[in-house]
Design a protein around this motif. Structure first.
Motif, PDB file in Angstrom:
ATOM      1  N   ILE A 157     125.877  -0.836  -6.894  1.00  0.00           N
ATOM      2  CA  ILE A 157     127.005  -1.637  -6.397  1.00  0.00           C
ATOM      3  C   ILE A 157     128.212  -0.720  -6.260  1.00  0.00           C
ATOM      4  O   ILE A 157     128.293   0.308  -6.931  1.00  0.00           O
ATOM      5  CB  ILE A 157     127.319  -2.825  -7.350  1.00  0.00           C
ATOM      6  CG1 ILE A 157     127.440  -2.339  -8.802  1.00  0.00           C
ATOM      7  CG2 ILE A 157     126.259  -3.906  -7.245  1.00  0.00           C
ATOM      8  CD1 ILE A 157     127.794  -3.432  -9.794  1.00  0.00           C
ATOM      9  N   TRP A 211     134.938  -0.227  -8.036  1.00  0.00           N
ATOM     10  CA  TRP A 211     136.213  -0.897  -7.775  1.00  0.00           C
ATOM     11  C   TRP A 211     137.307   0.146  -7.603  1.00  0.00           C
ATOM     12  O   TRP A 211     137.457   1.048  -8.418  1.00  0.00           O
ATOM     13  CB  TRP A 211     136.547  -1.831  -8.936  1.00  0.00           C
ATOM     14  CG  TRP A 211     137.863  -2.539  -8.763  1.00  0.00           C
ATOM     15  CD1 TRP A 211     138.253  -3.288  -7.711  1.00  0.00           C
ATOM     16  CD2 TRP A 211     138.953  -2.567  -9.704  1.00  0.00           C
ATOM     17  NE1 TRP A 211     139.516  -3.802  -7.907  1.00  0.00           N
ATOM     18  CE2 TRP A 211     139.967  -3.375  -9.135  1.00  0.00           C
ATOM     19  CE3 TRP A 211     139.164  -2.010 -10.954  1.00  0.00           C
ATOM     20  CZ2 TRP A 211     141.174  -3.618  -9.787  1.00  0.00           C
ATOM     21  CZ3 TRP A 211     140.366  -2.247 -11.614  1.00  0.00           C
ATOM     22  CH2 TRP A 211     141.352  -3.052 -11.023  1.00  0.00           C
ATOM     23  N   ARG A 266     135.747 -12.515  -7.226  1.00  0.00           N
ATOM     24  CA  ARG A 266     134.711 -11.485  -7.299  1.00  0.00           C
ATOM     25  C   ARG A 266     134.332 -11.222  -8.754  1.00  0.00           C
ATOM     26  O   ARG A 266     135.148 -11.389  -9.670  1.00  0.00           O
ATOM     27  CB  ARG A 266     135.191 -10.176  -6.654  1.00  0.00           C
ATOM     28  CG  ARG A 266     135.660 -10.345  -5.214  1.00  0.00           C
ATOM     29  CD  ARG A 266     136.090  -9.016  -4.625  1.00  0.00           C
ATOM     30  NE  ARG A 266     134.935  -8.158  -4.362  1.00  0.00           N
ATOM     31  CZ  ARG A 266     134.993  -6.827  -4.312  1.00  0.00           C
ATOM     32  NH1 ARG A 266     136.151  -6.217  -4.530  1.00  0.00           N
ATOM     33  NH2 ARG A 266     133.917  -6.124  -4.047  1.00  0.00           N
ATOM     34  N   ARG A 267     133.107 -10.796  -8.932  1.00  0.00           N
ATOM     35  CA  ARG A 267     132.629 -10.454 -10.278  1.00  0.00           C
ATOM     36  C   ARG A 267     132.606  -8.931 -10.416  1.00  0.00           C
ATOM     37  O   ARG A 267     132.047  -8.228  -9.579  1.00  0.00           O
ATOM     38  CB  ARG A 267     131.232 -11.024 -10.518  1.00  0.00           C
ATOM     39  CG  ARG A 267     130.581 -10.502 -11.798  1.00  0.00           C
ATOM     40  CD  ARG A 267     129.246 -11.167 -12.069  1.00  0.00           C
ATOM     41  NE  ARG A 267     129.448 -12.403 -12.811  1.00  0.00           N
ATOM     42  CZ  ARG A 267     128.487 -13.033 -13.478  1.00  0.00           C
ATOM     43  NH1 ARG A 267     127.251 -12.561 -13.461  1.00  0.00           N
ATOM     44  NH2 ARG A 267     128.749 -14.139 -14.131  1.00  0.00           N
ATOM     45  N   ARG A 300     122.586  -5.508 -10.911  1.00  0.00           N
ATOM     46  CA  ARG A 300     122.938  -5.935  -9.550  1.00  0.00           C
ATOM     47  C   ARG A 300     123.690  -7.266  -9.542  1.00  0.00           C
ATOM     48  O   ARG A 300     123.899  -7.846  -8.480  1.00  0.00           O
ATOM     49  CB  ARG A 300     121.669  -6.065  -8.704  1.00  0.00           C
ATOM     50  CG  ARG A 300     120.931  -4.754  -8.487  1.00  0.00           C
ATOM     51  CD  ARG A 300     119.662  -4.939  -7.670  1.00  0.00           C
ATOM     52  NE  ARG A 300     118.981  -3.686  -7.424  1.00  0.00           N
ATOM     53  CZ  ARG A 300     119.252  -2.842  -6.423  1.00  0.00           C
ATOM     54  NH1 ARG A 300     120.194  -3.166  -5.550  1.00  0.00           N
ATOM     55  NH2 ARG A 300     118.593  -1.706  -6.282  1.00  0.00           N
ATOM     56  N   ASP A 301     124.069  -7.753 -10.738  1.00  0.00           N
ATOM     57  CA  ASP A 301     124.667  -9.086 -10.819  1.00  0.00           C
ATOM     58  C   ASP A 301     126.189  -9.048 -10.785  1.00  0.00           C
ATOM     59  O   ASP A 301     126.864  -9.846 -11.428  1.00  0.00           O
ATOM     60  CB  ASP A 301     124.173  -9.810 -12.078  1.00  0.00           C
ATOM     61  CG  ASP A 301     124.365  -8.990 -13.339  1.00  0.00           C
ATOM     62  OD1 ASP A 301     124.685  -7.785 -13.242  1.00  0.00           O
ATOM     63  OD2 ASP A 301     124.185  -9.551 -14.442  1.00  0.00           O
ATOM     64  N   ALA A 302     126.757  -8.079 -10.058  1.00  0.00           N
ATOM     65  CA  ALA A 302     128.211  -8.009  -9.896  1.00  0.00           C
ATOM     66  C   ALA A 302     128.514  -7.512  -8.492  1.00  0.00           C
ATOM     67  O   ALA A 302     127.658  -6.938  -7.812  1.00  0.00           O
ATOM     68  CB  ALA A 302     128.819  -7.076 -10.946  1.00  0.00           C
ATOM     69  N   ASP A 303     129.739  -7.747  -8.049  1.00  0.00           N
ATOM     70  CA  ASP A 303     130.147  -7.317  -6.715  1.00  0.00           C
ATOM     71  C   ASP A 303     130.637  -5.870  -6.702  1.00  0.00           C
ATOM     72  O   ASP A 303     130.588  -5.196  -5.671  1.00  0.00           O
ATOM     73  CB  ASP A 303     131.266  -8.220  -6.198  1.00  0.00           C
ATOM     74  CG  ASP A 303     130.832  -9.678  -6.126  1.00  0.00           C
ATOM     75  OD1 ASP A 303     129.821  -9.945  -5.448  1.00  0.00           O
ATOM     76  OD2 ASP A 303     131.489 -10.528  -6.759  1.00  0.00           O
ATOM     77  N   CYS A 304     131.143  -5.414  -7.832  1.00  0.00           N
ATOM     78  CA  CYS A 304     131.656  -4.049  -7.935  1.00  0.00           C
ATOM     79  C   CYS A 304     131.634  -3.649  -9.405  1.00  0.00           C
ATOM     80  O   CYS A 304     131.384  -4.474 -10.286  1.00  0.00           O
ATOM     81  CB  CYS A 304     133.070  -3.935  -7.359  1.00  0.00           C
ATOM     82  SG  CYS A 304     134.267  -5.045  -8.137  1.00  0.00           S
ATOM     83  N   HIS A 305     131.913  -2.384  -9.669  1.00  0.00           N
ATOM     84  CA  HIS A 305     131.884  -1.916 -11.063  1.00  0.00           C
ATOM     85  C   HIS A 305     133.020  -0.924 -11.285  1.00  0.00           C
ATOM     86  O   HIS A 305     133.597  -0.361 -10.341  1.00  0.00           O
ATOM     87  CB  HIS A 305     130.542  -1.254 -11.385  1.00  0.00           C
ATOM     88  CG  HIS A 305     130.411   0.133 -10.814  1.00  0.00           C
ATOM     89  ND1 HIS A 305     130.782   1.259 -11.505  1.00  0.00           N
ATOM     90  CD2 HIS A 305     129.964   0.580  -9.602  1.00  0.00           C
ATOM     91  CE1 HIS A 305     130.564   2.339 -10.769  1.00  0.00           C
ATOM     92  NE2 HIS A 305     130.069   1.940  -9.596  1.00  0.00           N
TER      93      HIS A 305
END
Length: 677
Positions: A403, A406, A414-415, A473-478
């Protein structure tokens, strides 16, 4: 004067004498050759010498005597004798071939090449001469020509194991390891004693990323021939790339090849990584003595001298390296560190910048420049450089996540996945920014040290908290924790006055308050005096428990150990020396059970620590904590550390030591006790 008849008579007598000498020599050779073939070399040699006494310059006697010299390792004698045989008769291909062998054994490769070519002109299908020609060409770096010569040898003799091994080895040198491997295996099947072929096979397997097979093969080589330098060096490289201890293997290699400056330099790097700085400096110095113009060894020796506290000498060594190679980015970067140690921050920053001008990828220079800028309070520039921390190799490895990272954009709806990247203390320091990020995001996932999961979950109830996972993969960004300050702490004014963001478990906190109250009236002061991981570079930041006598002797103070690595013997010795009790509990594992440790610290009146995760935990809990040590970059140019409003920093005064500062702390504790009544 002799008349014609007298001359005719004398000539006849001379001819008869020469024939008799030749016959005697031939008889002696006939006796010697079977002895030679039977391995009775001393007896054969004596007869060959008798043959030469009977008929000087007898070519076969010279040649066979030279062959005995070859067999007994006397290659200079062999070259001389066989050379005389060639001089006596230039038409015998074996003479030329064996002369080539002797010359090649002496390292006289160009002469060996000429002799081998002479043999092949006399006998085109001559596998031994072609093999020796290949060896001579190989030694001169003419690898393609060498391969052709080995192929000629194999055309003349397809089962010639040595030539197959040599061809495989040179193909591997030509980066054709896929072709080399089967040839090398065939060579070893024909002759398992071909050490060089086995070594080449091991290297070819490493080239083909068949590391375990390669290592096994190379271990067979050193078992077969313990002085095989190339195999030891290759094994050291594999072990070092794995991150394992390659030092014993480097030591073996350097014992076999003591004149290899590159190896001493590599050995020094391994010793330095193991924090054996004095031994590393000795290895680098050895490399410099062997090759005075080796800039890598000079800059590495300079680094070691800096770690030994010899920063003036370190700077001089870096400048010496730069005199030899002005564009050497690593030496500019290392000079910057030496200048920083000497208090020349302006010169240090210029050196780091110079390193980056020559090599923008010199991440160590960028990281160190970032640390310098942060220490001086230049946060925006410092955080930008700090982004290179992973590439520098100075910290942990980055995670490769599926992913995007950020970059400070709006997180509404967003997550975000926030993940810890360094040690426990760093998780707690950077963790002070987590409340701000969570407040901005639609939702958040925190991945942290498993020991912190319950504490973080309680402290951030809207977030999902878990230990690190594989490929989430369970977030939009890291974002890694250490990247958050660049987005949210660009100025000191951006640090909130919020004191304590970590929440201990209420029931456990109550239990530990009762335990601490049971110690009796007076202050409860937790102390942590050292670290489990002390390197040469970090040693000056830590103390021994004996230095804490001024605090341990204070009346009405109950000292509690916050030393997470136990140190029972050191504590017992201090208790006996100072006649006090340093409290610790058998049912508390401060390394494994951070829930209970946080509950204990939350009940203290005060914590006094060196740079330690115990102090960071106290600051995150909002407990008053005094941090002993010299200012470091985490102060961000401020008199105290803005991450933890409840933390006070106690620095030794000019000319003082940490022991002196502990005396001042003891005096402050007395005042703190009076103020808290």
């Amino acid at each position: 004067m002799m008349n014609r008849n007298q001359r005719r008579t004398a000539g006849a007598t001379s001819a008869k004498g020469n024939a008799a000498a030749a016959t005697a020599a031939a008889n002696l050779l006939a006796q010697a050759v079977p002895l030679h073939q039977a391995g009775r070399l001393a007896e054969a040699e004596a007869l060959y010498r008798q043959a030469l006494a009977a008929q000087p310059r007898q070519p076969d006697a010279l040649h066979l005597l030279g062959m005995i010299a070859c067999q007994t390792g006397r290659f200079a004698d062999a070259a001389e004798l066989i050379g005389q045989a060639v001089g006596a008769n230039r038409n015998v291909p074996d003479y030329h071939a064996n002369l080539a062998f002797a010359l090649q054994s002496l390292g006289r490769s160009a002469e060996a090449e000429a002799a081998a070519r002479a043999a092949l002109r006399l006998r085109a299908a001559f596998p031994e001469a072609a093999n020796t020609l290949g060896n001579a060409l190989n030694a001169q770096g003419k690898f393609a020509e060498a391969a052709a010569a080995y192929r000629d040898a194999l055309r003349a003799r397809p089962d010639y194991a040595e030539a197959k091994g040599n061809l495989g080895a040179v193909l591997r040198t030509l980066e054709r390891s896929g072709e080399a491997e089967p040839l090398l295996r065939q060579a070893l099947a024909g002759n398992p004693h071909l050490v060089e072929a086995r070594a080449a096979l091991g290297l070819a397997l490493l080239d083909l990323d068949r590391v375990e097979e390669g290592v096994t093969t190379l271990k067979m080589v050193v078992a077969q021939r313990p002085d095989h330098a190339g195999a030891w060096l290759a094994l050291a490289g594999v072990v070092q790339r794995r991150g394992d201890d390659a030092l014993p293997i480097y030591a073996r290699y350097c014992a076999v090849e003591p004149a290899d400056a590159e190896a001493w330099n590599g050995y020094g790097l391994g010793l330095q990584k193991a924090d054996r700085i004095d031994a590393a400096a000795a290895a680098f110095a050895r490399a410099v003595r062997l090759t005075p113009l080796m800039t890598e060894a000079l800059t590495n020796l300079g680094n070691a001298r800096r770690l030994q506290g010899r920063s003036v000498e370190a700077a001089a060594l870096q400048r010496r390296a730069l005199d030899l190679r002005p564009d050497y980015a690593a030496a500019h970067a290392n000079l910057g560190q030496a200048l920083q140690d000497l208090g020349d921050d302006r010169g240090a920053e210029a050196s780091f910048t110079r390193a980056l001008e020559f090599d923008p990828g010199e991440s160590v220079a960028r990281f160190n420049r970032g640390i310098l800028r942060l220490r001086r309070g230049r946060l925006a520039e410092g955080w930008a450089d700090y982004a290179d921390r992973f590439a520098s190799g100075r910290l942990s490895r980055p995670r490769s996540l599926p992913i995007p990272e950020w970059n400070g954009e709006d997180l509404s709806g967003r997550r975000i996945l926030l993940w810890a990247e360094q040690g426990l203390g760093d998780e707690l320091m950077f963790g002070s920014i987590l409340p701000d990020v969570i407040a901005r995001a639609g939702s958040a996932i925190l991945e942290c040290d498993a020991r912190l999961v319950p504490l973080f979950q309680r402290s951030f109830p809207t977030a999902t908290v878990r230990p690190p996972t594989e490929g989430p993969r369970d977030a939009d960004c890291h974002a890694p924790f250490g990247s958050l300050p660049r987005r949210l702490r660009g100025r000191l004014a951006d640090f909130p006055a919020r004191s304590g963001w970590l929440c201990p478990e209420p029931a456990r906190a109550a239990l530990w308050r009762d335990r601490l109250t049971a110690l009796g009236p007076g202050l409860t002061v937790g102390i942590a005096w050292t670290s489990r991981r002390i390197t040469t570079e970090r040693r000056s930041a830590y103390t021994t428990l004996d230095q804490w006598g001024p605090i341990l002797r204070l009346p009405n103070v109950h000292v509690v150990s916050l030393q997470y690595d136990g140190r029972g013997e050191e504590i017992a010795a201090a208790e006996e020396r100072f006649g006090v009790r340093i409290h610790r509990w058998d049912d508390l594992d401060q390394m494994a059970d951070l829930e209970a440790t946080a509950a204990l610290i939350a009940g203290l009146d005060l914590a006094v620590t060196v740079a330690s995760s115990a102090g960071e935990l106290a600051g995150a809990l909002g407990v008053p904590v005094w941090r002993l040590g010299w200012p470091d970059w985490t102060h961000l140019g401020a008199p105290t550390r803005p991450w933890f409003p409840s933390m006070r920093c106690v620095h030794p005064r000019r000319g003082e030591t940490l022991s002196d500062a502990l005396v001042h702390i003891s005096q402050s504790i007395v005042k703190f006790s009076g103020d808290s009544r």
